[in-house]
Design an enzyme around this catalytic site. Structure first.
Site, PDB file in Angstrom:
ATOM      1  N   CYS A 177      57.838  53.133  62.213  1.00 16.27           N
ATOM      2  CA  CYS A 177      59.013  52.431  61.699  1.00 16.27           C
ATOM      3  C   CYS A 177      60.042  53.368  61.087  1.00 16.27           C
ATOM      4  CB  CYS A 177      58.596  51.410  60.650  1.00 16.27           C
ATOM      5  SG  CYS A 177      57.812  52.197  59.213  1.00 16.27           S
ATOM      6  N   CYS A 208      51.811  50.379  57.910  1.00 13.90           N
ATOM      7  CA  CYS A 208      52.382  50.526  56.562  1.00 13.90           C
ATOM      8  C   CYS A 208      51.323  51.023  55.581  1.00 13.90           C
ATOM      9  CB  CYS A 208      52.941  49.189  56.085  1.00 13.90           C
ATOM     10  SG  CYS A 208      53.983  48.378  57.319  1.00 13.90           S
ATOM     11  N   CYS A 213      58.598  48.896  53.600  1.00 13.04           N
ATOM     12  CA  CYS A 213      58.571  47.437  53.523  1.00 13.04           C
ATOM     13  C   CYS A 213      57.575  46.918  52.478  1.00 13.04           C
ATOM     14  CB  CYS A 213      58.217  46.853  54.886  1.00 13.04           C
ATOM     15  SG  CYS A 213      56.470  47.034  55.264  1.00 13.04           S
ATOM     16  N   ASP A 227      59.844  54.734  58.155  1.00  9.80           N
ATOM     17  CA  ASP A 227      59.840  54.682  56.691  1.00  9.80           C
ATOM     18  C   ASP A 227      59.121  55.884  56.083  1.00  9.80           C
ATOM     19  OD1 ASP A 227      61.327  52.380  56.174  1.00  9.80           O
ATOM     20  OD2 ASP A 227      59.643  51.118  56.740  1.00  9.80           O
TER      21      ASP A 227
HETATM   22  S1  FES Z   1      57.525  48.669  58.345  1.00 10.46           S
HETATM   23 FE1  FES Z   1      57.835  50.675  57.638  1.00 10.46          FE
HETATM   24  S2  FES Z   1      56.483  50.801  56.008  1.00 10.46           S
HETATM   25 FE2  FES Z   1      56.174  48.829  56.684  1.00 10.46          FE
END
Ligand code: FES
Lengths: 121, 121
Positions: free
Chosen positions: B33, B102, B58, B35
């Protein structure tokens, strides 16, 4: 990594929550990260009077939806439908390439809320 | 979609922030993702005395890191290294399959913080 506008909309997101009597509700799930986004709209005389979003998504998803709801409130439905994830990113002053899918979440949820309204009317 | 434990750790995350004089700092970016997650640890006599995390990720990433930092605080480094994203998910009482990546973010950032400490000592 993130500019001041993105950080501001992440830390102080606008239009978070749910509407009491929404005219349209849209939900969209990202195939990239699995996050979901709900957008609700209040529409009167073809003008978007209010919009709220709810997500379990990341900071970029929050910033994108905060900005996107600000962009559509007060606009005629037809103009609101012209908003794309590119125009959301432009208004935010840019997002890292890996986070583009988060702005797509906002874009699609808004369109799905407007289509929900259109189908009911 | 999310159980009460996950929602609790998402709404009231434990150990958010940065440490003043961390003994180890780890950063990990998810290839899924995009992140990022930062974890910092304070280590004395091979015991994890404190841990803090920071993320733009998230809700599932926040809940996972909140739980994971709680799980390692007070533990010997060796035991902390045994934590995996599976044990984090177990403690949380489950995460939807699309959100497993995540919890990997939390797992890897913790390990990278401990490796950073080990390299410095
Ligand atoms: S979608 Fe990126 S950390 Fe959860």
């Amino acid at each position: 990594l993130y500019n001041d506008t993105v950080m501001d909309h992440f830390m102080n997101p606008r239009n978070v929550g749910e509407l009491e009597n929404p005219d349209g509700t849209g939900v969209y799930g990202s195939p990239v990260c699995g996050d979901m986004m709900q957008v609700q709209v209040k529409i009167e005389d073809d003008i978007i009077k209010d919009a709220k979003f709810k997500t379990f998504g990341c900071g970029s998803a929050i910033a994108s939806s905060s900005m996107a709801t600000e962009m559509i409130i007060g606009k005629p439905v037809e103009e609101a439908l012209e908003i794309t994830n590119k125009t959301i990113i432009d208004e935010l002053g840019g997002l890292p390439p890996v986070k583009v899918h988060c702005s797509v979440l906002a874009d699609h949820a808004i369109k799905s809320a407007i289509y929900d309204y259109a189908q009911k009317n």
